[in-house]
Design an enzyme around this catalytic site. Structure first.
Site, PDB file in Angstrom:
ATOM      1  N   GLU A   1       9.395   1.016  11.161  1.00  0.00           N
ATOM      2  CA  GLU A   1      10.436   2.035  10.993  1.00  0.00           C
ATOM      3  C   GLU A   1       9.727   3.373  11.157  1.00  0.00           C
ATOM      4  OE1 GLU A   1      12.286   4.724  10.344  1.00  0.00           O
ATOM      5  OE2 GLU A   1      12.469   4.362   8.195  1.00  0.00           O
TER       6      GLU A   1
ATOM      7  N   LYS B   1       0.846  -1.197   0.000  1.00  0.00           N
ATOM      8  CA  LYS B   1       0.000   0.000   0.000  1.00  0.00           C
ATOM      9  C   LYS B   1       0.877   1.241   0.000  1.00  0.00           C
ATOM     10  CE  LYS B   1      -1.872   2.760   2.747  1.00  0.00           C
ATOM     11  NZ  LYS B   1      -1.756   3.989   1.925  1.00  0.00           N
TER      12      LYS B   1
ATOM     13  N   CYS C   1      13.866  10.065   7.413  1.00  0.00           N
ATOM     14  CA  CYS C   1      13.853   9.564   8.794  1.00  0.00           C
ATOM     15  C   CYS C   1      15.237   9.647   9.434  1.00  0.00           C
ATOM     16  CB  CYS C   1      13.315   8.137   8.823  1.00  0.00           C
ATOM     17  SG  CYS C   1      14.101   7.064   7.624  1.00  0.00           S
TER      18      CYS C   1
ATOM     19  N   GLU D   1       9.978  14.887  15.629  1.00  0.00           N
ATOM     20  CA  GLU D   1      10.337  14.799  14.214  1.00  0.00           C
ATOM     21  C   GLU D   1       9.532  15.820  13.432  1.00  0.00           C
ATOM     22  OE1 GLU D   1      11.340  11.179  11.312  1.00  0.00           O
ATOM     23  OE2 GLU D   1       9.259  11.209  11.912  1.00  0.00           O
TER      24      GLU D   1
HETATM   25  P1  NAI Z   1       1.488   8.133   8.340  1.00  0.00           P
HETATM   26  O1  NAI Z   1       2.132   7.287   9.374  1.00  0.00           O
HETATM   27  O2  NAI Z   1       0.073   8.538   8.537  1.00  0.00           O
HETATM   28  O3  NAI Z   1       1.550   7.389   6.897  1.00  0.00           O
HETATM   29  C1  NAI Z   1       2.453   6.363   6.538  1.00  0.00           C
HETATM   30  C2  NAI Z   1       1.700   5.262   5.792  1.00  0.00           C
HETATM   31  O4  NAI Z   1       0.798   4.644   6.694  1.00  0.00           O
HETATM   32  C3  NAI Z   1       0.842   5.747   4.622  1.00  0.00           C
HETATM   33  O5  NAI Z   1       0.865   4.783   3.591  1.00  0.00           O
HETATM   34  C4  NAI Z   1      -0.545   5.814   5.228  1.00  0.00           C
HETATM   35  O6  NAI Z   1      -1.578   5.694   4.289  1.00  0.00           O
HETATM   36  C5  NAI Z   1      -0.508   4.614   6.150  1.00  0.00           C
HETATM   37  N1  NAI Z   1      -1.499   4.642   7.253  1.00  0.00           N
HETATM   38  C6  NAI Z   1      -1.974   5.737   7.905  1.00  0.00           C
HETATM   39  N2  NAI Z   1      -2.876   5.357   8.841  1.00  0.00           N
HETATM   40  C7  NAI Z   1      -2.971   4.003   8.783  1.00  0.00           C
HETATM   41  C8  NAI Z   1      -3.734   3.025   9.488  1.00  0.00           C
HETATM   42  N3  NAI Z   1      -4.594   3.373  10.453  1.00  0.00           N
HETATM   43  N4  NAI Z   1      -3.585   1.720   9.166  1.00  0.00           N
HETATM   44  C9  NAI Z   1      -2.720   1.348   8.189  1.00  0.00           C
HETATM   45  N5  NAI Z   1      -1.974   2.222   7.481  1.00  0.00           N
HETATM   46  C10 NAI Z   1      -2.088   3.542   7.777  1.00  0.00           C
HETATM   47  O7  NAI Z   1       2.426   9.390   8.129  1.00  0.00           O
HETATM   48  P2  NAI Z   1       1.996  10.844   7.581  1.00  0.00           P
HETATM   49  O8  NAI Z   1       0.713  11.235   8.234  1.00  0.00           O
HETATM   50  O9  NAI Z   1       2.017  10.798   6.112  1.00  0.00           O
HETATM   51  O10 NAI Z   1       3.204  11.761   8.090  1.00  0.00           O
HETATM   52  C11 NAI Z   1       3.186  12.342   9.396  1.00  0.00           C
HETATM   53  C12 NAI Z   1       4.552  12.327  10.019  1.00  0.00           C
HETATM   54  O11 NAI Z   1       5.012  10.994  10.175  1.00  0.00           O
HETATM   55  C13 NAI Z   1       5.638  13.012   9.225  1.00  0.00           C
HETATM   56  O12 NAI Z   1       5.644  14.397   9.425  1.00  0.00           O
HETATM   57  C14 NAI Z   1       6.875  12.345   9.781  1.00  0.00           C
HETATM   58  O13 NAI Z   1       7.264  12.950  10.988  1.00  0.00           O
HETATM   59  C15 NAI Z   1       6.414  10.930  10.073  1.00  0.00           C
HETATM   60  N6  NAI Z   1       6.808  10.032   8.974  1.00  0.00           N
HETATM   61  C16 NAI Z   1       7.916   9.267   9.124  1.00  0.00           C
HETATM   62  C17 NAI Z   1       8.375   8.479   8.090  1.00  0.00           C
HETATM   63  C18 NAI Z   1       9.583   7.646   8.235  1.00  0.00           C
HETATM   64  O14 NAI Z   1      10.352   7.522   7.302  1.00  0.00           O
HETATM   65  N7  NAI Z   1       9.770   6.975   9.343  1.00  0.00           N
HETATM   66  C19 NAI Z   1       7.693   8.461   6.791  1.00  0.00           C
HETATM   67  C20 NAI Z   1       6.496   9.269   6.746  1.00  0.00           C
HETATM   68  C21 NAI Z   1       6.091  10.029   7.803  1.00  0.00           C
END
Ligand code: NAI
Ligand code: MG
Length: 463
Positions: free
Chosen positions: A240, A165, A272, A365
């Site tokens: 991660e 996804k 990250c 972050e």
């Molecule tokens: P997010 O954690 O909401 O999204 C990441 C992935 O998880 C996306 O594919 C999203 O559709 C999916 N997702 C969201 N809610 C879910 C659920 N309930 N069940 C299953 N999958 C779900 O991250 P977002 O909102 O895009 O970014 C917010 C913050 O998160 C960023 O500002 C950053 O600080 C952090 N982040 C960290 C990352 C990393 O590389 N560790 C990557 C992206 C965001």
């Protein structure tokens, strides 16, 4: 969590994909409904049985063909990533090449996934690395192609099927990769890309009992929630969840190299591993701040398709609001670069010097081109500051004193340290976080093993 209001139209089940450099909608993609996820899982279960039964050399050959398909389309994939994610074209080419390399590396592991023979009385004892089955890979928008391949390549190589996804904002390169997998001859159903929102499409993957492992990269909030949901089925999980990584600069270091702003502005800071907590030994603080300010002011921010550009836009309006929210007026500014005006989601490279080292901008972050500069006195003080966040993903140590470099690299509670360098990710070395940065490891020599269950078999030899 990002509010997805500006990327989805839930009433129609469509995802609007925008070019972050202009804000324009460049594609509309149908979101996968829960019943469609269920059908995809059923197809994956069937495909996985056949895949696991293939001779190892045959699986490896098909993965190499997949790598060759990607290699033939580096420019096309890179151009797509420039448009949907705003990545600079140089970075995007590297990212597409990284997918190819991950597939090649994983393919090399298929025939090497050996078990052990353990001495026992009365027979023979053997271990096998059995595939887990169907693996769900939930990918964020910051590195859509590499993170997709970090999960998918070793999972496939170890004999699993993969349902991927992509993030709401960046489904296009993942969808193209799924087409290339089919063109390479991978069986139908084995590697499927299911665009959609996290709470609907992603959540269904997490809940589905036939999805036996989840690989999640994203926010801590969502990662913790998924961990709780996986607990109900004792579902395997790799997390991660980002970082707030230190860049620790001692007075004896090569200060100019340590002050490279790419350490926190690469990919507009949406990385990250970004070194966003710059810790500088007090006696060189002023000199370092000057070097950093000059370097930050010369970062070229603009059109990501122009090879001369160093930094492009943020991914979305929501991310821009999030970054802006951290940079409050009371925070002293050490350095600020430029950014285009007008449409698109632009934020200038920014270094702050908060009086309070526990201010939100200094410990949370931000995921934008924003770093904080904090002074320290000695090694113990530097370690205390480096570890004063819930995260533990990566970090840099800059010093010409080898013994101190080793003490510090061993001392920081993080998974990926670099000495006199800002690099931390190579597909053939292990990657992952301490503390709340994650769970498990990806990449490296053991990448395939994380997608297997160890089975022990005893065979009696007594008559
Ligand atoms: P997010 O954690 O909401 O999204 C990441 C992935 O998880 C996306 O594919 C999203 O559709 C999916 N997702 C969201 N809610 C879910 C659920 N309930 N069940 C299953 N999958 C779900 O991250 P977002 O909102 O895009 O970014 C917010 C913050 O998160 C960023 O500002 C950053 O600080 C952090 N982040 C960290 C990352 C990393 O590389 N560790 C990557 C992206 C965001
Ligand atoms: Mg979110």
């Amino acid at each position: 969590m990002t509010d997805t209001a500006d990327v989805t139209r839930p009433e129609t089940g469509q995802l609007d994909v925008r070019n972050p450099a202009t804000g324009e909608v460049i594609a509309t993609v149908a979101a996968t409904r829960p019943e469609e996820v269920d059908a995809a899982v059923a197809a994956a279960v069937r495909a996985q049985r056949g895949w696991a039964a293939l001779a190892p050399g045959e699986r490896a050959r098909l993965l190499r063909r997949f790598a060759a398909e990607v290699d033939g389309r580096i420019e096309e994939l890179a151009a797509l990533e420039v448009r949907e994610a705003g990545h600079t074209v140089g970075n995007a080419r590297w990212e597409a090449g990284n997918v190819r390399d991950l597939l090649e590396y994983a393919a090399g592991g298929v025939e090497r996934l050996s078990g052990r023979q353990i001495p026992v009385a009365g027979g023979l004892d053997l271990t096998f690395h059995e595939p887990i089955g169907v693996v769900g890979v939930i990918v964020p928008w910051n590195f859509p192609m590499p993170i997709a391949a970090w999960g998918a390549a070793p999972a496939l190589a170890a004999g699993n099927a993969v349902l991927l996804k992509p993030a709401e904002t960046t489904p296009l390169t993942a969808l193209r990769l799924a087409e290339l997998a089919l063109a390479a001859g991978l069986p139908e159903g084995l590697f499927q890309v299911l665009p959609g929102t996290g709470p609907v499409t992603g959540a269904r993957l997490v809940e589905h009992p036939d999805v036996r492992k989840i690989v999640f990269t994203g926010s801590g909030a969502v990662g913790r929630r998924i961990m709780g949901q996986c607990a109900r089925q004792v579902k395997r999980l790799t997390l991660e969840l980002g970082g707030k990584s230190p860049n620790i600069v001692f007075a004896d270091a090569d200060l100019a190299r340590a002050a490279d702003p790419l350490a926190f502005v690469d990919n507009a800071g949406q990385d990250c591993c970004a070194r966003t907590r710059i810790l500088v030994q007090r006696e060189v603080y002023d000199r370092f701040a000057e070097l950093l300010a000059r370097a930050v002011e010369s970062v070229v921010v603009g059109d990501p398709a122009d090879p001369a550009t160093t930094m492009g836009p943020l991914i979305s309006a929501a991310q821009l609001r999030r970054v802006q929210g951290y940079v409050t007026d009371d925070l002293p500014v050490v350095a600020r670069g430029g950014a285009p005006q007008g449409p698109g989601f632009w934020y200038p490279p920014t270094v702050l010097a908060p009086a309070d080292p526990a201010a939100p901008v200094a410990v949370e972050e931000v995921f934008g081109p924003v770093a904080v500069l904090l002074p320290f006195t000695d090694e113990a003080d530097a370690l205390r500051l480096a570890d004063a966040t819930p995260y533990g993903l990566s970090g840099s140590v800059w010093t010409r004193d080898l013994s101190r470099a080793v003490r510090m690299a061993r001392g920081v509670a993080a998974g990926n340290l670099s000495v006199n360098s800002h690099s931390s990710v190579r597909y053939w070395t292990p990657f992952g976080g301490f503390k709340q940065s994650g769970l498990g490891r990806e990449l490296g020599p053991d990448a395939l093993a994380a997608f297997t269950e160890t089975k022990n078999v005893f065979i009696a030899t007594e008559e």
